[in-house]
Design an enzyme around this catalytic site. Sequence first.
Site, short mmCIF file in Angstrom:
data_model
loop_
_atom_site.label_atom_id
_atom_site.label_comp_id
_atom_site.label_asym_id
_atom_site.label_seq_id
_atom_site.Cartn_x
_atom_site.Cartn_y
_atom_site.Cartn_z
N ASN A 1 0.80 -1.22 0.00
CA ASN A 1 0.00 0.00 0.00
C ASN A 1 0.84 1.28 0.00
OD1 ASN A 1 -2.51 1.69 0.71
ND2 ASN A 1 -1.17 2.06 2.47
N TYR B 1 2.63 10.28 -11.18
CA TYR B 1 1.84 9.39 -10.33
C TYR B 1 1.16 8.28 -11.14
CZ TYR B 1 -1.66 7.88 -6.92
OH TYR B 1 -2.44 7.13 -6.07
N LYS C 1 1.13 3.92 -11.17
CA LYS C 1 -0.06 3.10 -10.93
C LYS C 1 -0.35 2.18 -12.12
CE LYS C 1 -0.69 4.40 -6.79
NZ LYS C 1 -0.47 3.44 -5.69
N ILE D 1 -10.57 8.63 -2.62
CA ILE D 1 -10.90 8.24 -1.26
C ILE D 1 -10.53 9.40 -0.33
CG2 ILE D 1 -10.61 6.51 0.54
CD1 ILE D 1 -11.70 5.39 -2.12
N THR E 1 -8.97 10.73 2.40
CA THR E 1 -7.93 10.41 3.37
C THR E 1 -7.05 11.64 3.58
OG1 THR E 1 -6.36 9.68 1.69
CG2 THR E 1 -7.87 8.00 2.59
#
Length: 254
Positions: free
Chosen positions: A90, A154, A158, A187, A189
């Site tokens: 993760n 990024y 991924k 998400i 976070t």
Amino acid sequence: MRGLKGKVAVVTGGAQGLGEAIALRLSEEGCIVWLLDVQNEVVQTAENISRATGNAVFSSRVDIADETQVKDFFSRIASQHENVHILVNNAAAFLFKGVEASPEDWNKILSVNVIGTTLVTQNCIPLLKRSGSGAIVNMSSVSGFIGQSQFATYNATKFAIRGLTKCWAVDLADFGIRVNSVCPGYIRTQAFENSCIALGLDIEGENKRVSDLHILKRQGRPEEVASAVAFLASDDASFITGEDLMADGGYLAK
């Protein structure tokens, strides 16, 4: 979830956010969880989860981009556990640059998101093999499927995680090790909020904008992604490998 109780799980990037939620869910399912993170907060997170679930949760401050630290950690865990059953990759660096990204930018994000993930997996494989039925869950993203302005650094990592997932699934199938990825949408976070700050964006305004990108018209919750990870790690997913599980609120369904 079937078959999780008593299994040893390693979760990278476990100090907060998705990693913390994943560790909590696995602990609730009865796993013995090890949290790795470069942040000192990982110690307190592990203590909090252990107190909440009543199960053993351990922590170690590890920079996954540092090969020596990774090797030292797995040597230590091997002295305490006969095998590892679950690895959740993760941990990630968040760096958002477009075509102007410098070699230094690329080295910074690749060293964690791709090379670091690989180092952890390589060093965990001997322990996973001993289990005879290990599971690796890699964290990709909807950003591993699409192009986004100023997200080249990024998104490339991924996309790479999805490619590694499929190749490793082929490489490790003969050892009974399944490899899958979870691909979240947006998400809510701390990492999301930090990214907004880094990009100079209003957090609440950006929350509304990205919520509307999902057909469910909201951002996901960390525990919803954790449920997807727990499923892929469990015996309920025993015939699933080399796959991408979307946890994106319908982001890519449009």
